[in-house]
Motif scaffolding. Structure first.
Motif, short mmCIF file in Angstrom:
data_model
loop_
_atom_site.label_atom_id
_atom_site.label_comp_id
_atom_site.label_asym_id
_atom_site.label_seq_id
_atom_site.Cartn_x
_atom_site.Cartn_y
_atom_site.Cartn_z
N ASN A 315 0.83 -1.20 0.00
CA ASN A 315 0.00 0.00 0.00
C ASN A 315 0.87 1.25 0.00
OD1 ASN A 315 -2.71 1.29 0.27
ND2 ASN A 315 -1.82 2.03 2.18
N THR A 316 1.99 1.20 0.75
CA THR A 316 2.92 2.32 0.78
C THR A 316 3.53 2.56 -0.60
OG1 THR A 316 3.46 1.90 3.10
CG2 THR A 316 5.02 3.23 1.85
N PHE A 317 3.91 1.49 -1.28
CA PHE A 317 4.42 1.63 -2.65
C PHE A 317 3.41 2.35 -3.53
CE2 PHE A 317 7.48 -2.28 -2.75
CZ PHE A 317 8.37 -1.59 -1.95
N ARG A 318 2.16 1.98 -3.42
CA ARG A 318 1.13 2.60 -4.25
C ARG A 318 0.89 4.07 -3.85
NH1 ARG A 318 -2.18 -0.93 -7.48
NH2 ARG A 318 -1.34 -3.05 -7.41
N GLU A 319 1.07 4.39 -2.58
CA GLU A 319 0.93 5.79 -2.15
C GLU A 319 2.04 6.65 -2.75
OE1 GLU A 319 0.86 5.71 2.09
OE2 GLU A 319 -1.24 5.07 2.20
N PHE A 320 3.24 6.08 -2.87
CA PHE A 320 4.32 6.81 -3.55
C PHE A 320 3.94 7.08 -5.01
CE2 PHE A 320 7.31 5.04 -0.22
CZ PHE A 320 7.77 6.28 0.22
N ASP A 321 3.26 6.14 -5.64
CA ASP A 321 2.81 6.35 -7.02
C ASP A 321 1.82 7.50 -7.12
OD1 ASP A 321 4.39 4.37 -8.07
OD2 ASP A 321 2.80 2.87 -8.24
N VAL A 322 0.89 7.55 -6.15
CA VAL A 322 -0.10 8.63 -6.14
C VAL A 322 0.59 10.00 -6.04
CG1 VAL A 322 -1.99 9.65 -4.81
CG2 VAL A 322 -1.94 7.18 -5.18
N LYS A 323 1.67 10.06 -5.27
CA LYS A 323 2.44 11.31 -5.09
C LYS A 323 3.39 11.57 -6.26
CE LYS A 323 1.27 12.46 -0.71
NZ LYS A 323 0.81 13.79 -0.27
N LYS A 324 3.39 10.64 -7.24
CA LYS A 324 4.25 10.76 -8.43
C LYS A 324 5.73 10.88 -8.06
CE LYS A 324 0.56 12.68 -11.31
NZ LYS A 324 0.21 11.36 -11.82
N ILE A 325 6.13 10.07 -7.10
CA ILE A 325 7.53 10.03 -6.68
C ILE A 325 8.37 9.35 -7.77
CG2 ILE A 325 9.14 9.09 -4.95
CD1 ILE A 325 7.34 11.34 -3.88
N ASP A 326 9.57 9.91 -8.03
CA ASP A 326 10.45 9.36 -9.06
C ASP A 326 11.41 8.30 -8.51
OD1 ASP A 326 9.66 11.15 -11.27
OD2 ASP A 326 10.54 12.72 -10.01
N VAL A 327 11.92 8.54 -7.30
CA VAL A 327 12.91 7.64 -6.69
C VAL A 327 12.54 7.41 -5.24
CG1 VAL A 327 15.35 7.30 -6.10
CG2 VAL A 327 14.74 8.55 -8.18
N ILE A 328 12.60 6.14 -4.80
CA ILE A 328 12.36 5.82 -3.40
C ILE A 328 13.63 5.23 -2.80
CG2 ILE A 328 10.91 4.57 -1.74
CD1 ILE A 328 8.87 4.19 -4.03
N LEU A 329 14.14 5.86 -1.76
CA LEU A 329 15.32 5.36 -1.04
C LEU A 329 14.81 4.54 0.14
CD1 LEU A 329 17.41 8.68 -1.03
CD2 LEU A 329 17.44 6.84 -2.72
N VAL A 330 15.10 3.25 0.13
CA VAL A 330 14.56 2.33 1.13
C VAL A 330 15.69 1.78 2.00
CG1 VAL A 330 13.20 0.26 1.55
CG2 VAL A 330 12.71 1.67 -0.45
N HIS A 331 15.53 1.87 3.31
CA HIS A 331 16.52 1.32 4.24
C HIS A 331 16.24 -0.16 4.46
CE1 HIS A 331 17.15 5.57 6.15
NE2 HIS A 331 17.45 5.52 4.87
#
Length: 357
Positions: A315-331
């Motif tokens: 669900n978090t991944f899809r929320e990043f899509d809604v925000k039109k994020i280009d890059v996600i830095l994941v720890h």
């Protein structure tokens, strides 16, 4: 059998959404959905892990519709869902003692067993190989649907192939609306990542996909289990006995960069990359193991509760899509317990992986 992606010019259809009580599924709605499957068509339904896209597992034409709707490679096997142990005896040639132990402990639940298939199972269901992946879901809606349909149900995740798996009905509709006949909306799924898959078709058990049942839980019951990285014939098509092994999976539209190392080094690397990408005009999201307040476009704190993280990951991944994020830095997180399954999903989704010594 060479891999291919079964995509056709589909006629857009009406996708009916039925809200259904997850604790006490209404029989009338279950019967509606069962009728769709028995007629050779597709129904998305919740399990305790993610939503599945179901078809009659024993009908090649019906199963082919799953591959077409998802745009799924034809050599990527499906998991067959059952509601009674008698179905297992019909689907496989032999049930080893190890399987009986695991079934007694973990079925119904998020554990899939890979066994030598019987002749009744079409090869399209198994990705063209001689084994079949089977599980008995715990979810009441899934159980009722399988019982009412009267056949085993093949059901991969109900999403476009490669996308984050769906944990609510809206995710299913966003990906497959107009491509499938029906969605049973039973609310949010409980576990949030797919089932654990263990291969029992050979002499020594192998973990093909970590998930809702941990490696430690399995080993405490049946002893040593080989991991995929330790299997010499990994490049052979025979090792891809489980979904989630051969292709990039679970990916949002943004490029995921997975960073592993000590907290301080991960933090410093994150700050460096954040500045670098923002200088390029990129929208940057961060999934952080610390409470550091990064000046990103969207920051999500992963927290310490692995069950909560797993339940909300896709669900978090899809929320990043809604925000039109280009890059996600994941720890990266610890791989113990449920963490192994979460890291497996993050690694499969990642565009790039960075390990800091």
């Amino acid at each position: 059998m060479t891999a291919s992606i079964l995509i056709k010019n589909q006629v857009k259809m009406h996708t009916e959404i039925l809200k259904i009580n997850p604790k006490n599924p209404q029989l009338s709605k279950i019967r509606q959905a069962a009728k769709v499957i028995k007629s050779g068509n597709l129904v998305a339904f919740p399990t305790e892990t993610v939503y599945g896209l179901g078809a009659n597992a024993l009908d090649s034409r019906s199963v082919k519709k799953i591959f077409v709707a998802k745009g799924r490679p034809s050599d990527n096997p499906l998991i067959v869902h059952i509601s009674d142990i008698s179905d297992l005896k019909m689907l496989v040639d032999h049930i080893p003692n190890t399987a009986h132990k695991l079934i007694a402990k973990f079925w119904p639940g998020p554990l899939t067993l890979v066994l030598k298939k019987s002749k009744i199972v079409p090869k399209i269901t198994t990705g063209g190989i001689n084994t079949v992946a089977i599980r008995m879901p715990e979810n009441k809606i899934a159980q009722a649907l399988i019982r009412e349909t009267g056949v085993p149900i093949a059901a991969p995740s109900a999403n476009i192939s490669g996308r984050p798996s769906p944990t609510i009905a809206k995710h299913v509709f966003d990906d497959l609306g107009g491509k499938i006949n029906m969605i049973l909306d039973g609310g949010k799924t409980k576990i949030g990542i797919e089932s654990t898959v263990i291969d029992l078709s050979r002499k020594h058990p192998s973990l093909l996909r970590p998930g809702g049942i941990s490696l430690e839980q399995l080993q405490s019951l049946i002893g040593k289990i080989a991991l995929p990285s330790s299997i010499h014939e990994r490049k052979s098509k025979l090792i891809h006995r489980s979904p989630g092994m051969k292709y990039r999976h679970y990916s949002p539209n943004a490029k995921i960069i997975l960073i592993e190392g000590s907290k301080d080094k991960v933090k410093n690397k994150t700050l460096h990359l954040l500045a670098q990408f923002q200088k390029q005009g990129k929208k940057v999201g961060i999934m952080s193991i610390s409470n550091t307040k990064y000046k990103s476009d969207m920051t999500v704190f992963l927290g310490n509760k692995l069950d909560v993280l797993a339940a909300n990951l896709f669900n978090t991944f899809r929320e990043f899509d809604v925000k039109k994020i280009d890059v996600i830095l994941v720890h990266g997180i610890n791989r113990k317990g449920l963490g192994l399954g979460i890291m497996n999903r993050l690694e499969k989704a990642a565009y790039k992986k960075i390990k800091i010594d």
